[in-house]
Design an enzyme around this catalytic site. Structure first.
Site, short mmCIF file in Angstrom:
data_model
loop_
_atom_site.label_atom_id
_atom_site.label_comp_id
_atom_site.label_asym_id
_atom_site.label_seq_id
_atom_site.Cartn_x
_atom_site.Cartn_y
_atom_site.Cartn_z
N ARG A 169 -10.52 3.90 -1.49
CA ARG A 169 -9.99 3.12 -0.35
C ARG A 169 -10.25 3.92 0.93
NH1 ARG A 169 -5.61 1.75 -4.27
NH2 ARG A 169 -5.38 -0.51 -4.27
N ASN B 283 -4.27 -7.42 -6.62
CA ASN B 283 -3.13 -7.38 -5.68
C ASN B 283 -3.25 -8.49 -4.65
OD1 ASN B 283 -2.62 -5.00 -7.01
ND2 ASN B 283 -3.55 -3.71 -5.45
N ASP B 284 -4.43 -8.57 -4.07
CA ASP B 284 -4.62 -9.61 -3.06
C ASP B 284 -4.87 -10.96 -3.70
OD1 ASP B 284 -4.26 -8.46 -0.49
OD2 ASP B 284 -6.00 -7.21 -0.89
N CYS C 53 -9.54 -3.70 -10.21
CA CYS C 53 -9.06 -2.47 -9.57
C CYS C 53 -7.69 -2.65 -8.91
CB CYS C 53 -10.08 -1.91 -8.58
SG CYS C 53 -10.46 -3.05 -7.26
N HIS D 100 0.82 -1.22 0.00
CA HIS D 100 0.00 0.00 0.00
C HIS D 100 0.85 1.26 0.00
CE1 HIS D 100 -3.40 -2.75 0.75
NE2 HIS D 100 -3.99 -1.85 -0.02
N ARG E 47 -15.49 1.74 -1.33
CA ARG E 47 -15.19 0.44 -0.72
C ARG E 47 -15.27 0.58 0.79
NH1 ARG E 47 -9.52 -2.51 -1.48
NH2 ARG E 47 -8.76 -0.91 -0.06
N GLU F 83 -11.02 -11.06 -4.47
CA GLU F 83 -9.58 -10.96 -4.20
C GLU F 83 -9.10 -12.09 -3.30
OE1 GLU F 83 -8.68 -7.19 -2.36
OE2 GLU F 83 -10.44 -7.25 -1.08
N ARG G 264 2.57 -9.55 -0.35
CA ARG G 264 2.68 -8.39 -1.24
C ARG G 264 3.56 -7.28 -0.69
NH1 ARG G 264 -3.42 -5.87 -1.30
NH2 ARG G 264 -2.42 -3.96 -2.01
#
Ligand code: PEP
Ligand code: MG
Length: 588
Positions: free
Chosen positions: A306, A464-465, A512, A199, A342, A441, A475
């Site tokens: 986010r 990403n996840d 996303c 992040h 989200r 995810e 990650r």
């Protein structure tokens, strides 16, 4: 003191946020045990002793101030008697005398000698049978670290009041550290750890701040005040750059600037393939302040807000009204497009405050995101109320993160229904037809997406996840960053499954995660049938350019071939060849 030679040195990491920064290094939050070690001349000994004395005086003053703050109730809660012990350590001959003796004998810099002496002293204390003296070892360690930091001129965890054109170097920066960086003074940062999808890296891109992660142990070798160039494209940090290096980077910037200008002209053009297939291109944001950047990139709304970033760096969680004001501002500003808000994704690598260290051994597999919200319906409901109130604007959608299966999704929807019922009872308006989506995810969700499609209006793949959890590749860990493979056959099959589940049930599906902002993967995602891409606003023009140079038929052909490949490498090679043909500038 013999000055280290100012010769150009290059450290290589992973470029995670494009751009070139020139500035002066500030080493922050370096691992404690890292202390420079160099020889001094006999004439420099008095100077080193003076530095040592100065560090002792400063430490004494700091501790004294702290003691006063505690006594007046504004400092941390700790008995002031402990600080008496700490203060006495700054004057302890058992520590001071051996430093002076060894300085004279060994002719090394004082930090090095001091560190050696104190380590030995702490070790001896810690091994004593007397419990009282053993406990004193901790106090000595505390104080000697403070003295050492003062000797090294290193600030303790503060990134404020830095000079203009500072490049931060750190072992690590948390997302809350990064989000509080002062854009006026800080021109880039580099960390020893991290990867492209941590992040902290995501935030750097949002902030348009050149950044490098995964420099391994660079923070141990760098010194505050050194000149550097940070290359966020290629992932190099160059210390004491030569004239020639300056000029190479000057040319690189001109080249990138030319490309950016060409791409900026696409701002108001649609993201449509050469054969007329339309893709929605939205932006990922972390705060309402990102909206100008979003507009500059020509985004069609927000595909991922986010919201947890509103919860970082503060003591209290934001209340309903404060959240409402932020959400409604975004909804208002992005009209006529939509904003997908989200719900809270705290946990993993994002924590409420810097002090709140991760208490779980595996925070990414722990009480993160929707799990946290379902465990804390009070916090979840407050956020849902705020989002629903903002939905009265008519363009708000809700999305749940980290859904692992249909039962969890149904539970989240039940809570949403309860909040809606409360609002109706209170006669507070909201969008009765607000659309609700789930992030895909977690592999269990991606594999069972068809069981969830009836419960939502859309899906968004959090690559990403999804990659992290499918491939067991943390990650944020640079040691395994090379194993993070978006083109792995397992990932492609999961994406295909998600797309089929969505389209068979007549709902749309987006991506996303960070692959949506990487030109390389766009033909693959488009060819696999993804309807919407949401990405860092700064990358929007590049992605639009790729879409507009592509035909849907070649993208579909590529997707079929990719799904037949047995190795990710083969797919990456196909994608590289395609991008080289249609948009070579972006590959460079
Ligand atoms: C993802 O996981 O791909 C995603 C978009 O969410 P985040 O990066 O915030 O975890
Ligand atoms: Mg995620």
């Amino acid at each position: 003191m013999s000055e280290p030679i100012k010769q150009e040195r290059v450290y290589s990491g992973i470029g995670v946020s494009p751009g070139v920064a020139r500035g002066t290094i500030f080493v922050y939050n370096v691992a404690e045990e890292v202390v420079p070690n160099y020889d001094i001349t006999p004439e420099q000994v008095p100077q080193e002793i003076a530095r040592f004395e100065q560090a002792l005086i400063v430490t004494h003053q700091q501790l004294h101030e702290l003691q006063q703050r505690i006594a007046t109730g504004i400092g941390p809660a700790a008995p002031t008697s402990i600080l008496d012990v700490h203060l006495s350590i700054t004057q302890d001959p058992a520590l001071i005398e051996p430093v002076i003796t060894r300085l004279n004998q060994e002719k090394k810099n004082v930090e090095f000698i001091f560190n050696e002496v104190t380590r030995k002293y702490v070790k001896t204390l810690a091994e004593l049978p007397d419990e009282f003296l053993r406990e004193r070892a901790m106090d000595v360690q505390d104080v000697t670290r403070r003295i050492l930091r003062n000797l090294l001129g290193r600030e303790t965890r503060t990134l404020h009041n830095l000079p203009l054109n500072t490049i931060i170097i750190a072992y690590d920066l948390s997302p809350s550290d990064t989000s509080s960086l002062d854009r006026q003074h800080i021109v880039g940062f580099a960390t020893d750890v991290g990867s492209h999808t941590s992040h902290t890296a995501i935030l750097a891109r949002s902030m348009n701040l050149p950044a490098i992660v995964g420099l391994r142990d660079a923070s141990q070798h760098l010194r505050t005040g050194d000149m550097a160039i940070l290359d966020g494209y290629g992932g190099s940090l160059i210390i004491f750059p030569s004239e020639q290096t300056f000029s190479i980077y000057g040319e690189l910037e001109v080249k990138h600037h030319t490309i950016e200008e060409r791409l900026a002209a696409l701002r108001d053009q649609p993201a449509v393939t050469l054969d007329g297939h339309r893709i929605t291109l939205a932006g990922n944001i972390e705060s309402p302040d990102d909206i100008p950047m979003l507009k500059k990139g020509g985004a069609e709304g927000v595909g991922l807000f986010r919201t947890e970033f509103l919860y970082l760096n503060r003591k209290e969680f934001p209340n309903e009204q404060e959240q409402y004001e932020k959400y409604v501002r975004v909804a208002h500003d992005v009209k006529p497009h939509a904003v997908i808000i989200r719900t809270l994704d705290l946990g993993g690598d994002k924590f409420h405050s810097a002090e709140e260290a991760p208490t779980e051994i595996n925070p990414f597999l722990g009480c993160r995101a929707i799990r946290f919200c379902l465990a804390r319906p009070d916090i979840f409901k407050t956020q849902l109320r705020a989002i629903l109130r903002a939905s009265a604007e008519g363009n708000v959608k809700i999305m749940y993160p980290m859904i692992s299966g249909v039962a969890e999704l149904i539970r989240a929807n039940e809570i949403l229904d309860e909040v809606m019922a409360d609002l109706r009872r209170e006669k507070i308006s909201f969008d009765e037809n607000v659309q609700v989506g789930a992030m895909l995810e977690v592999p269990s969700a991606a594999l069972t997406a068809e069981t969830m499609a009836n419960e939502v209006d859309f899906f968004s793949i959090g690559s990403n996840d999804l990659i992290q959890y499918t491939m067991a590749v943390d990650r944020v860990n640079e040691k395994v960053a090379n194993l993070y493979e978006p083109t792995h056959p397992a990932i492609l099959r999961l994406i295909r499954n998600c797309v089929e589940a969505a389209h068979n049930n007549n709902i749309w599906i987006g991506v996303c995660g960070e692959i949506a902002g990487d030109p390389l993967y766009i033909p693959l995602l488009v060819g696999m049938g993804i309807d919407e891409l949401s990405l860092a606003p700064t990358s929007l023009p590049r992605i639009k350019d790729v879409v507009r140079r592509l035909t849907m038929s070649e993208a579909q052909e590529l997707a079929v071939a990719a799904l037949h490949a047995t190795r990710g490498r083969e797919v990456t090679a196909m994608l590289t060849a395609l991008l080289q043909r249609i948009d070579p500038d972006l590959l460079a």
